[in-house]
Design an enzyme around this catalytic site. Sequence first.
Site, PDB file in Angstrom:
ATOM      1  N   CYS A  31       0.742  -1.093   0.210  1.00  0.00           N
ATOM      2  CA  CYS A  31      -0.124  -0.015   0.051  1.00  0.00           C
ATOM      3  C   CYS A  31       0.760   1.370   0.052  1.00  0.00           C
ATOM      4  O   CYS A  31       0.970   2.003  -0.909  1.00  0.00           O
ATOM      5  CB  CYS A  31      -0.991  -0.037   1.196  1.00  0.00           C
ATOM      6  SG  CYS A  31      -1.698   1.396   1.375  1.00  0.00           S
TER       7      CYS A  31
ATOM      8  N   CYS B 110      -1.438   1.643  -3.020  1.00  0.00           N
ATOM      9  CA  CYS B 110      -2.324   2.659  -2.930  1.00  0.00           C
ATOM     10  C   CYS B 110      -1.924   4.167  -2.847  1.00  0.00           C
ATOM     11  O   CYS B 110      -2.394   4.984  -3.503  1.00  0.00           O
ATOM     12  CB  CYS B 110      -3.386   2.411  -1.582  1.00  0.00           C
ATOM     13  SG  CYS B 110      -3.390   0.916  -1.131  1.00  0.00           S
TER      14      CYS B 110
ATOM     15  N   LYS C  16      -0.090   5.278  -6.107  1.00  0.00           N
ATOM     16  CA  LYS C  16      -0.758   5.388  -7.158  1.00  0.00           C
ATOM     17  C   LYS C  16      -2.046   6.488  -7.058  1.00  0.00           C
ATOM     18  O   LYS C  16      -2.191   7.237  -8.040  1.00  0.00           O
ATOM     19  CB  LYS C  16      -1.760   3.896  -7.061  1.00  0.00           C
ATOM     20  CG  LYS C  16      -2.824   3.703  -7.929  1.00  0.00           C
ATOM     21  CD  LYS C  16      -4.185   4.449  -7.481  1.00  0.00           C
ATOM     22  CE  LYS C  16      -4.606   3.964  -6.265  1.00  0.00           C
ATOM     23  NZ  LYS C  16      -5.303   2.590  -6.201  1.00  0.00           N
TER      24      LYS C  16
ATOM     25  N   TYR D 193      -8.431  -3.825 -11.435  1.00  0.00           N
ATOM     26  CA  TYR D 193      -8.718  -2.487 -10.790  1.00  0.00           C
ATOM     27  C   TYR D 193      -7.010  -1.900 -11.243  1.00  0.00           C
ATOM     28  O   TYR D 193      -7.047  -0.787 -11.705  1.00  0.00           O
ATOM     29  CB  TYR D 193      -8.075  -2.787  -9.164  1.00  0.00           C
ATOM     30  CG  TYR D 193      -9.228  -2.862  -8.272  1.00  0.00           C
ATOM     31  CD1 TYR D 193     -10.107  -4.138  -8.206  1.00  0.00           C
ATOM     32  CD2 TYR D 193      -9.460  -1.867  -7.363  1.00  0.00           C
ATOM     33  CE1 TYR D 193     -11.253  -4.279  -7.244  1.00  0.00           C
ATOM     34  CE2 TYR D 193     -10.675  -1.901  -6.624  1.00  0.00           C
ATOM     35  CZ  TYR D 193     -11.432  -3.291  -6.654  1.00  0.00           C
ATOM     36  OH  TYR D 193     -12.408  -3.385  -5.453  1.00  0.00           O
TER      37      TYR D 193
ATOM     38  N   GLU E  49      -6.588   1.446 -13.481  1.00  0.00           N
ATOM     39  CA  GLU E  49      -6.142   2.601 -12.708  1.00  0.00           C
ATOM     40  C   GLU E  49      -4.832   3.288 -13.402  1.00  0.00           C
ATOM     41  O   GLU E  49      -4.749   4.253 -13.808  1.00  0.00           O
ATOM     42  CB  GLU E  49      -5.860   2.379 -11.280  1.00  0.00           C
ATOM     43  CG  GLU E  49      -6.877   2.141 -10.413  1.00  0.00           C
ATOM     44  CD  GLU E  49      -6.854   2.001  -8.925  1.00  0.00           C
ATOM     45  OE1 GLU E  49      -5.620   1.494  -8.648  1.00  0.00           O
ATOM     46  OE2 GLU E  49      -7.723   1.992  -8.098  1.00  0.00           O
TER      47      GLU E  49
ATOM     48  N   HIS F 117     -27.085  20.478  -1.981  1.00  0.00           N
ATOM     49  CA  HIS F 117     -27.289  21.110  -3.287  1.00  0.00           C
ATOM     50  C   HIS F 117     -26.223  22.181  -3.508  1.00  0.00           C
ATOM     51  O   HIS F 117     -26.266  22.883  -2.447  1.00  0.00           O
ATOM     52  CB  HIS F 117     -28.802  21.689  -3.406  1.00  0.00           C
ATOM     53  CG  HIS F 117     -28.961  22.060  -5.007  1.00  0.00           C
ATOM     54  ND1 HIS F 117     -29.112  21.110  -5.951  1.00  0.00           N
ATOM     55  CD2 HIS F 117     -29.379  23.303  -5.487  1.00  0.00           C
ATOM     56  CE1 HIS F 117     -29.408  21.838  -7.147  1.00  0.00           C
ATOM     57  NE2 HIS F 117     -29.326  23.177  -6.786  1.00  0.00           N
TER      58      HIS F 117
ATOM     59  N   GLU G  56     -26.189  14.208  -4.314  1.00  0.00           N
ATOM     60  CA  GLU G  56     -27.516  14.328  -3.830  1.00  0.00           C
ATOM     61  C   GLU G  56     -28.422  13.573  -4.894  1.00  0.00           C
ATOM     62  O   GLU G  56     -29.566  13.124  -4.531  1.00  0.00           O
ATOM     63  CB  GLU G  56     -28.059  15.827  -3.862  1.00  0.00           C
ATOM     64  CG  GLU G  56     -28.125  16.408  -5.417  1.00  0.00           C
ATOM     65  CD  GLU G  56     -28.421  17.941  -5.525  1.00  0.00           C
ATOM     66  OE1 GLU G  56     -29.447  18.292  -4.866  1.00  0.00           O
ATOM     67  OE2 GLU G  56     -27.856  18.705  -5.974  1.00  0.00           O
TER      68      GLU G  56
HETATM   69  P1  NDP Z   1      -7.607  -8.200 -10.567  1.00  0.00           P
HETATM   70  O1  NDP Z   1      -8.258  -9.556 -10.028  1.00  0.00           O
HETATM   71  O2  NDP Z   1      -8.631  -6.991 -10.249  1.00  0.00           O
HETATM   72  O3  NDP Z   1      -7.530  -8.181 -12.067  1.00  0.00           O
HETATM   73  C1  NDP Z   1      -6.900  -8.974 -12.877  1.00  0.00           C
HETATM   74  C2  NDP Z   1      -7.075  -8.808 -14.354  1.00  0.00           C
HETATM   75  O4  NDP Z   1      -6.217  -9.720 -15.015  1.00  0.00           O
HETATM   76  C3  NDP Z   1      -8.387  -9.227 -14.653  1.00  0.00           C
HETATM   77  O5  NDP Z   1      -8.815  -8.454 -15.548  1.00  0.00           O
HETATM   78  C4  NDP Z   1      -8.293 -10.555 -15.074  1.00  0.00           C
HETATM   79  O6  NDP Z   1      -9.301 -11.270 -16.040  1.00  0.00           O
HETATM   80  C5  NDP Z   1      -6.874 -10.615 -15.830  1.00  0.00           C
HETATM   81  N1  NDP Z   1      -6.335 -11.679 -16.207  1.00  0.00           N
HETATM   82  C6  NDP Z   1      -5.731 -12.501 -15.057  1.00  0.00           C
HETATM   83  N2  NDP Z   1      -5.044 -13.699 -15.693  1.00  0.00           N
HETATM   84  C7  NDP Z   1      -4.937 -13.219 -16.739  1.00  0.00           C
HETATM   85  C8  NDP Z   1      -4.217 -13.768 -17.862  1.00  0.00           C
HETATM   86  N3  NDP Z   1      -3.501 -15.062 -17.573  1.00  0.00           N
HETATM   87  N4  NDP Z   1      -4.206 -13.382 -19.267  1.00  0.00           N
HETATM   88  C9  NDP Z   1      -4.661 -12.149 -19.295  1.00  0.00           C
HETATM   89  N5  NDP Z   1      -5.484 -11.634 -18.279  1.00  0.00           N
HETATM   90  C10 NDP Z   1      -5.393 -12.093 -17.075  1.00  0.00           C
HETATM   91  O7  NDP Z   1      -6.248  -7.728 -10.021  1.00  0.00           O
HETATM   92  P2  NDP Z   1      -5.403  -6.636  -9.854  1.00  0.00           P
HETATM   93  O8  NDP Z   1      -3.964  -7.369 -10.246  1.00  0.00           O
HETATM   94  O9  NDP Z   1      -5.942  -5.472 -10.815  1.00  0.00           O
HETATM   95  O10 NDP Z   1      -5.587  -6.155  -8.475  1.00  0.00           O
HETATM   96  C11 NDP Z   1      -5.542  -7.071  -7.352  1.00  0.00           C
HETATM   97  C12 NDP Z   1      -6.264  -6.686  -6.351  1.00  0.00           C
HETATM   98  O11 NDP Z   1      -5.658  -5.658  -5.559  1.00  0.00           O
HETATM   99  C13 NDP Z   1      -7.583  -6.185  -6.669  1.00  0.00           C
HETATM  100  O12 NDP Z   1      -8.668  -7.363  -6.915  1.00  0.00           O
HETATM  101  C14 NDP Z   1      -8.041  -5.180  -5.499  1.00  0.00           C
HETATM  102  O13 NDP Z   1      -8.505  -6.146  -4.689  1.00  0.00           O
HETATM  103  C15 NDP Z   1      -6.633  -4.776  -5.043  1.00  0.00           C
HETATM  104  N6  NDP Z   1      -6.563  -3.628  -5.624  1.00  0.00           N
HETATM  105  C16 NDP Z   1      -7.485  -2.521  -5.062  1.00  0.00           C
HETATM  106  C17 NDP Z   1      -7.263  -1.080  -5.590  1.00  0.00           C
HETATM  107  C18 NDP Z   1      -8.212  -0.063  -5.025  1.00  0.00           C
HETATM  108  O14 NDP Z   1      -8.722  -0.360  -3.967  1.00  0.00           O
HETATM  109  N7  NDP Z   1      -8.590   0.869  -5.559  1.00  0.00           N
HETATM  110  C19 NDP Z   1      -6.296  -1.010  -6.465  1.00  0.00           C
HETATM  111  C20 NDP Z   1      -5.587  -1.772  -7.130  1.00  0.00           C
HETATM  112  C21 NDP Z   1      -5.418  -3.172  -6.425  1.00  0.00           C
HETATM  113  P3  NDP Z   1     -10.512 -11.723 -15.640  1.00  0.00           P
HETATM  114  O15 NDP Z   1     -11.432 -10.615 -15.600  1.00  0.00           O
HETATM  115  O16 NDP Z   1     -11.020 -12.393 -16.895  1.00  0.00           O
HETATM  116  O17 NDP Z   1     -10.333 -12.621 -14.378  1.00  0.00           O
END
Ligand code: NDP
Length: 453
Positions: free
Chosen positions: A43, A48, A51, A177, A181, A437, A442
């Site tokens: 984080c 976080c 970012k 995510y 982002e 407002h 709202e």
């Molecule tokens: P996510 O699980 O959110 O996303 C992973 C992405 O990668 C998905 O779109 C997934 O596709 C894709 N993917 C997975 N495997 C492959 C593959 N072999 N080939 C191609 N695409 C693939 O993980 P992130 O790494 O983005 O983030 C991890 C976690 O960290 C999040 O789930 C969240 O909980 C946390 N996070 C929170 C944030 C916040 O609160 N603002 C910011 C950043 C991270 P598919 O949809 O098909 O599974």
Amino acid sequence: MPTFDFDLFVIGGGSGGVRAARMAAQTGARVGLAEAADLGGTCVNVGCIPKKLYSYAAGYAEAFEESAGYGWTLKEPQFDWAHLKSQRAKEITRLNGIYASLLKNSGVTLVIGWAQLADAHTVEIGGKRHTARHLLVATGGTPFVPDIAGREHIVTSDAMFDLDPFPKRLLVVGGGYIACEFASIFNGLGSKVTQLHRRAHLLTGFDDDVRQFVANEMGKAGVDVRLNCDVTSVARNAHGHGLTVTLARGQQLEADTVLFATGRVPNTQGLGLEAAGVKLDERGAIAVDAHYRTSVPSIHAVGDVSTRVQLTPVALAEAMVVVDELFGKGKRRLDYEFIPTAVFTHPNIGTCGYSEIDARAKFGEVTVFSSEFKSLRHTLSGSTERTFMKLVVDKASDRVVGLHMVGADAGEVVQGFAVAMRAGATKAIFDSTVGIHPTAAEEFVTMREPMPG
Ligand code: NDP
């Protein structure tokens, strides 16, 4: 009664580990914590915080443009990537120091180095053994990259904050995510961004309307979002500059930097988990019960290493449950329902509770209210950005079970509504709440006409 060096020894100085160590020490427990890298974990160092700082930086580009509609004249704004990187690095170093003093001031013994479990009550760090009545593993997670040809050429989110040089062309793989982002952030900072996702929509698990709306807004802002795309290989170009990405259908794309944001995996390697008898679950995370106890009763695990919900506030909350149980108020369970979350895309997403599909599956009949509009700010700014809001209401109880927003500061807006939702607020309560407002928020208390069922 065996004697131990510590009452609690924590492995990992990230969000969950530091919170558990500090809070346990404040009850008078003797606490140690081992960390091999910078304090603060993902984080603070590569997640976080940096970012969000970069997201603020990206937001200025648009603000400069929009200011003209309000009467401002600016010289051509220039962006200095090196300056942003060094400002960020200074701030992160300051936060690392704050974490160190928080630990010190609460009486936690910080041991710098890689810790390995030797048995159910012992950790070994740099050849020295420390015993503890309770051990807590809070080692977090790390980016996952699929096994594709040329993966040595790609970067993960860990490297994005210090890229050198600034990528003129960035290709982002993934639709979650982190992918969304970084696509938004680097687009705002001036990269030409292409985002490739293997599915028909971004952000699996989010409400379908949100998924479509945000993809459209990101596209309008300049991100080239390409769906149903599988990457098969990445190769360095013959002339040495840039990378070529090949898709399953044979198409090729060029980029300076290729970011794989394809999920994260728990950090379980090299911790001596096997030696201590700590079992993993089918996803490779440390298996824990509802009280974060592993298969070894004296060893607990919280946060991303046990992978329930990968969010900092969840790791903090889990850490507090463990500390209360071991050193304080007693046993309790964390409720994972209605955890609000935000995605710092441009515009932001804020969400709490169930998507429409999940709500229908769980509650049966639901009523849906939604609204899409141009925010007051953009009546003069010239921006075509729109805001989207949606409420999902359980018909039987009238309870608001899903609240979703895509728009400026959505995270800030949704946090407050999450309190109401956890308190069980009904749509009637939303309706009886007077709006502020003029705000975008709202709209959540003035949506009267349900969508046709
Ligand atoms: P996510 O699980 O959110 O996303 C992973 C992405 O990668 C998905 O779109 C997934 O596709 C894709 N993917 C997975 N495997 C492959 C593959 N072999 N080939 C191609 N695409 C693939 O993980 P992130 O790494 O983005 O983030 C991890 C976690 O960290 C999040 O789930 C969240 O909980 C946390 N996070 C929170 C944030 C916040 O609160 N603002 C910011 C950043 C991270 P598919 O949809 O098909 O599974």
